[in-house]
Design an enzyme around this catalytic site. Structure first.
Site, PDB file in Angstrom:
ATOM      1  N   MET A  95      -9.984   6.831   0.111  1.00  0.00           N
ATOM      2  CA  MET A  95     -11.236   7.275   1.080  1.00  0.00           C
ATOM      3  C   MET A  95     -11.137   8.578   0.717  1.00  0.00           C
ATOM      4  O   MET A  95     -11.300   9.715   0.266  1.00  0.00           O
ATOM      5  CB  MET A  95     -10.235   7.051   2.048  1.00  0.00           C
ATOM      6  CG  MET A  95      -9.346   6.138   2.069  1.00  0.00           C
ATOM      7  SD  MET A  95      -8.303   5.982   3.777  1.00  0.00           S
ATOM      8  CE  MET A  95      -7.549   5.027   3.781  1.00  0.00           C
ATOM      9  N   MET A 100     -12.129   3.321  -0.479  1.00  0.00           N
ATOM     10  CA  MET A 100     -12.821   2.933   0.988  1.00  0.00           C
ATOM     11  C   MET A 100     -14.090   3.744   0.475  1.00  0.00           C
ATOM     12  O   MET A 100     -13.484   5.403   1.440  1.00  0.00           O
ATOM     13  CB  MET A 100     -12.308   3.462   2.345  1.00  0.00           C
ATOM     14  CG  MET A 100     -11.518   1.830   2.359  1.00  0.00           C
ATOM     15  SD  MET A 100      -9.681   2.236   3.217  1.00  0.00           S
ATOM     16  CE  MET A 100      -8.902   2.290   1.548  1.00  0.00           C
ATOM     17  N   ASP A 104      -5.327   3.093  -1.904  1.00  0.00           N
ATOM     18  CA  ASP A 104      -6.520   3.977  -0.834  1.00  0.00           C
ATOM     19  C   ASP A 104      -7.114   4.751  -1.320  1.00  0.00           C
ATOM     20  O   ASP A 104      -6.672   5.573  -1.184  1.00  0.00           O
ATOM     21  CB  ASP A 104      -5.801   3.772   0.446  1.00  0.00           C
ATOM     22  CG  ASP A 104      -5.265   2.294   1.207  1.00  0.00           C
ATOM     23  OD1 ASP A 104      -6.196   1.259   1.012  1.00  0.00           O
ATOM     24  OD2 ASP A 104      -4.404   1.762   1.637  1.00  0.00           O
ATOM     25  N   HIS A 148      -8.213   0.327  -3.759  1.00  0.00           N
ATOM     26  CA  HIS A 148      -9.533  -0.244  -2.046  1.00  0.00           C
ATOM     27  C   HIS A 148     -10.429   0.623  -2.634  1.00  0.00           C
ATOM     28  O   HIS A 148      -9.541   1.829  -1.550  1.00  0.00           O
ATOM     29  CB  HIS A 148      -8.408  -0.749  -1.429  1.00  0.00           C
ATOM     30  CG  HIS A 148      -8.705  -1.267   0.279  1.00  0.00           C
ATOM     31  ND1 HIS A 148      -8.709  -1.200   1.395  1.00  0.00           N
ATOM     32  CD2 HIS A 148     -10.365  -0.891   0.443  1.00  0.00           C
ATOM     33  CE1 HIS A 148      -9.229  -1.031   2.267  1.00  0.00           C
ATOM     34  NE2 HIS A 148     -10.679  -1.209   1.628  1.00  0.00           N
ATOM     35  N   HIS A 179      -0.779  -1.511  -4.062  1.00  0.00           N
ATOM     36  CA  HIS A 179      -1.892  -0.766  -3.539  1.00  0.00           C
ATOM     37  C   HIS A 179      -2.748   0.050  -3.175  1.00  0.00           C
ATOM     38  O   HIS A 179      -1.803   1.190  -2.369  1.00  0.00           O
ATOM     39  CB  HIS A 179      -2.875  -1.608  -2.410  1.00  0.00           C
ATOM     40  CG  HIS A 179      -3.701  -2.095  -1.511  1.00  0.00           C
ATOM     41  ND1 HIS A 179      -4.835  -3.163  -1.491  1.00  0.00           N
ATOM     42  CD2 HIS A 179      -4.123  -1.541  -0.765  1.00  0.00           C
ATOM     43  CE1 HIS A 179      -5.855  -2.777  -1.063  1.00  0.00           C
ATOM     44  NE2 HIS A 179      -5.724  -0.932  -0.041  1.00  0.00           N
ATOM     45  N   SER A 182       0.450  -1.467   0.225  1.00  0.00           N
ATOM     46  CA  SER A 182       0.244   0.255  -0.414  1.00  0.00           C
ATOM     47  C   SER A 182       0.952   1.385   0.104  1.00  0.00           C
ATOM     48  O   SER A 182       1.934   1.275   0.853  1.00  0.00           O
ATOM     49  CB  SER A 182      -1.146   0.129   1.441  1.00  0.00           C
ATOM     50  OG  SER A 182      -1.338   1.627   1.951  1.00  0.00           O
ATOM     51  N   ASP A 217      -5.839  -6.829   4.581  1.00  0.00           N
ATOM     52  CA  ASP A 217      -5.098  -5.683   4.181  1.00  0.00           C
ATOM     53  C   ASP A 217      -4.988  -5.347   6.106  1.00  0.00           C
ATOM     54  O   ASP A 217      -6.103  -4.478   6.414  1.00  0.00           O
ATOM     55  CB  ASP A 217      -6.008  -4.749   3.056  1.00  0.00           C
ATOM     56  CG  ASP A 217      -5.605  -2.944   3.118  1.00  0.00           C
ATOM     57  OD1 ASP A 217      -4.416  -2.888   3.525  1.00  0.00           O
ATOM     58  OD2 ASP A 217      -6.226  -2.986   2.935  1.00  0.00           O
ATOM     59  N   GLY A 218      -3.861  -4.745   6.424  1.00  0.00           N
ATOM     60  CA  GLY A 218      -3.512  -3.886   7.757  1.00  0.00           C
ATOM     61  C   GLY A 218      -3.211  -4.656   8.513  1.00  0.00           C
ATOM     62  O   GLY A 218      -3.340  -6.040   9.035  1.00  0.00           O
ATOM     63  N   GLY A 231      -3.279   3.550   7.940  1.00  0.00           N
ATOM     64  CA  GLY A 231      -1.791   2.437   8.006  1.00  0.00           C
ATOM     65  C   GLY A 231      -1.800   3.245   9.436  1.00  0.00           C
ATOM     66  O   GLY A 231      -1.994   3.452  10.394  1.00  0.00           O
ATOM     67  N   GLY A 232      -0.417   1.506   9.309  1.00  0.00           N
ATOM     68  CA  GLY A 232       0.125   1.571  11.281  1.00  0.00           C
ATOM     69  C   GLY A 232      -0.145   1.112  11.856  1.00  0.00           C
ATOM     70  O   GLY A 232       0.307   1.226  13.342  1.00  0.00           O
ATOM     71  N   MET A 250     -10.455  -7.283   6.016  1.00  0.00           N
ATOM     72  CA  MET A 250      -9.624  -6.292   6.555  1.00  0.00           C
ATOM     73  C   MET A 250      -8.814  -7.089   8.198  1.00  0.00           C
ATOM     74  O   MET A 250      -9.794  -7.650   8.294  1.00  0.00           O
ATOM     75  CB  MET A 250     -10.671  -5.027   6.869  1.00  0.00           C
ATOM     76  CG  MET A 250     -10.953  -4.011   5.724  1.00  0.00           C
ATOM     77  SD  MET A 250      -9.441  -3.432   4.538  1.00  0.00           S
ATOM     78  CE  MET A 250      -8.847  -2.575   6.257  1.00  0.00           C
TER      79      MET A 250
HETATM   80  C1  DX5 Z   1      -5.798   1.043   5.531  1.00  0.00           C
HETATM   81  C2  DX5 Z   1      -5.633   0.708   4.657  1.00  0.00           C
HETATM   82  C3  DX5 Z   1      -4.419   0.240   4.769  1.00  0.00           C
HETATM   83  C4  DX5 Z   1      -2.891   0.867   4.812  1.00  0.00           C
HETATM   84  C5  DX5 Z   1      -2.553  -0.489   5.514  1.00  0.00           C
HETATM   85  O1  DX5 Z   1      -7.664   1.367   5.514  1.00  0.00           O
HETATM   86  O2  DX5 Z   1      -6.294   0.325   3.605  1.00  0.00           O
HETATM   87  O3  DX5 Z   1      -4.310  -0.334   3.373  1.00  0.00           O
HETATM   88  O4  DX5 Z   1      -2.364   1.347   4.328  1.00  0.00           O
HETATM   89  O5  DX5 Z   1      -1.587  -0.084   6.400  1.00  0.00           O
HETATM   90  P1  DX5 Z   1      -0.414  -0.700   7.079  1.00  0.00           P
HETATM   91  O6  DX5 Z   1      -0.174  -1.810   5.904  1.00  0.00           O
HETATM   92  O7  DX5 Z   1       0.918   0.205   7.531  1.00  0.00           O
HETATM   93  O8  DX5 Z   1      -1.583  -1.213   7.838  1.00  0.00           O
HETATM   94 ZN    ZN Z   2      -6.302  -0.821   1.369  1.00  0.00          ZN
END
Ligand code: DX5
Ligand code: ZN
Length: 221
Positions: free
Chosen positions: A35, A66, A33, A64, A31, A8, A173-174, A142-143, A135
């Site tokens: 949002m 969201m 994201d 992805h 990937h 991601s 993912d996550g 992230g993180g 998920m």
């Molecule tokens: C969170 C995203 C993920 C995110 C994952 O909502 O969908 O793709 O970037 O990040 P890490 O790997 O740091 O959890």
């Molecule tokens: Zn994602």
């Protein structure tokens, strides 16, 4: 079952997306994201930026979404050239119709489940999708740390896919990192999204290779 690594770019340097994408040329996908600040409490990018990413990425885009109302907005991401488009089950009004539309536009169709969303209502509809995204954190940032409580859902999803003899991918993912990828792979995931694990590493592509190796080993067991 093939192992697919999809880093991601959420926590990469957005002032240099071209350079950040070049760091993961050994991955299978990038990937991305999307949002909208409604479906999740965070705002990232929309179609114009994704179109820019498609122009410069060395690997196909795994989008992805969201976002609310994916029925309306998701097809444009397939049209733009995303190789895979995943929308959320909680947000879609007509998920099967939407998945068929995405496939008709040439993309793989994915459906995502938040940690508390069950897979069971979708089990008879698995052939309509190319990928189920389980998920492993609440979407938005992230993180965060991997939620082990999602492992049984990964296993039930994989069991249903195998029982029906389907070739549907299971993405996680996550919170995916060297310390969690084996559990996810053992439960049945084959597509691994890792954001901070890859972009915080000194060498992003080496981290991709290390994650791939761990997942491959876990699948052998
Ligand atoms: C969170 C995203 C993920 C995110 C994952 O909502 O969908 O793709 O970037 O990040 P890490 O790997 O740091 O959890
Ligand atoms: Zn994602």
């Amino acid at each position: 079952m093939s192992i697919v690594i999809s880093p991601s770019i959420l926590n990469s340097d957005f002032s240099d997306l071209r350079g950040e994408l070049a760091k993961i040329s050994g991955a299978d996908y990038a990937h991305v994201d999307v949002m909208d600040n409604h479906f999740v409490p965070n705002l990232t990018m929309g179609l114009p930026v994704v179109e820019g990413i498609i122009k410069v990425t060395p690997v196909p885009v795994d989008a992805h979404l969201m976002i609310e109302d994916p029925d309306r907005w998701a097809p444009a991401y397939a049209e733009a050239g995303c190789a895979s488009v995943t929308f959320h089950a909680e947000a879609a009004t007509a998920p099967v119709k939407l998945a068929r539309e995405l496939r008709a536009k040439g993309a793989r169709a994915g459906i995502a489940l938040r940690p508390a969303t069950p897979i069971e209502p979708l089990l008879d509809l698995l052939p309509e999708f190319d990928m189920i995204l389980v998920m492993t954190v609440e979407p938005g940032f992230g993180g965060q740390s991997f939620i082990d409580g999602t492992l049984p859902k990964i296993a039930r999803t994989r069991e249903a896919i195998s029982a029906a003899n389907l070739d549907v991918w299971v993405q996680v993912d996550g919170g995916v990192s060297r310390s969690t990828i084996e559990r996810a792979a053992e439960a049945g995931a084959n597509v691994f999204v890792a954001g901070s694990a890859v972009y915080k590493a000194e060498d992003a592509d080496a981290e991709v290779a290390a994650l791939r190796q761990l997942a491959q080993e876990a699948h052998k067991h």
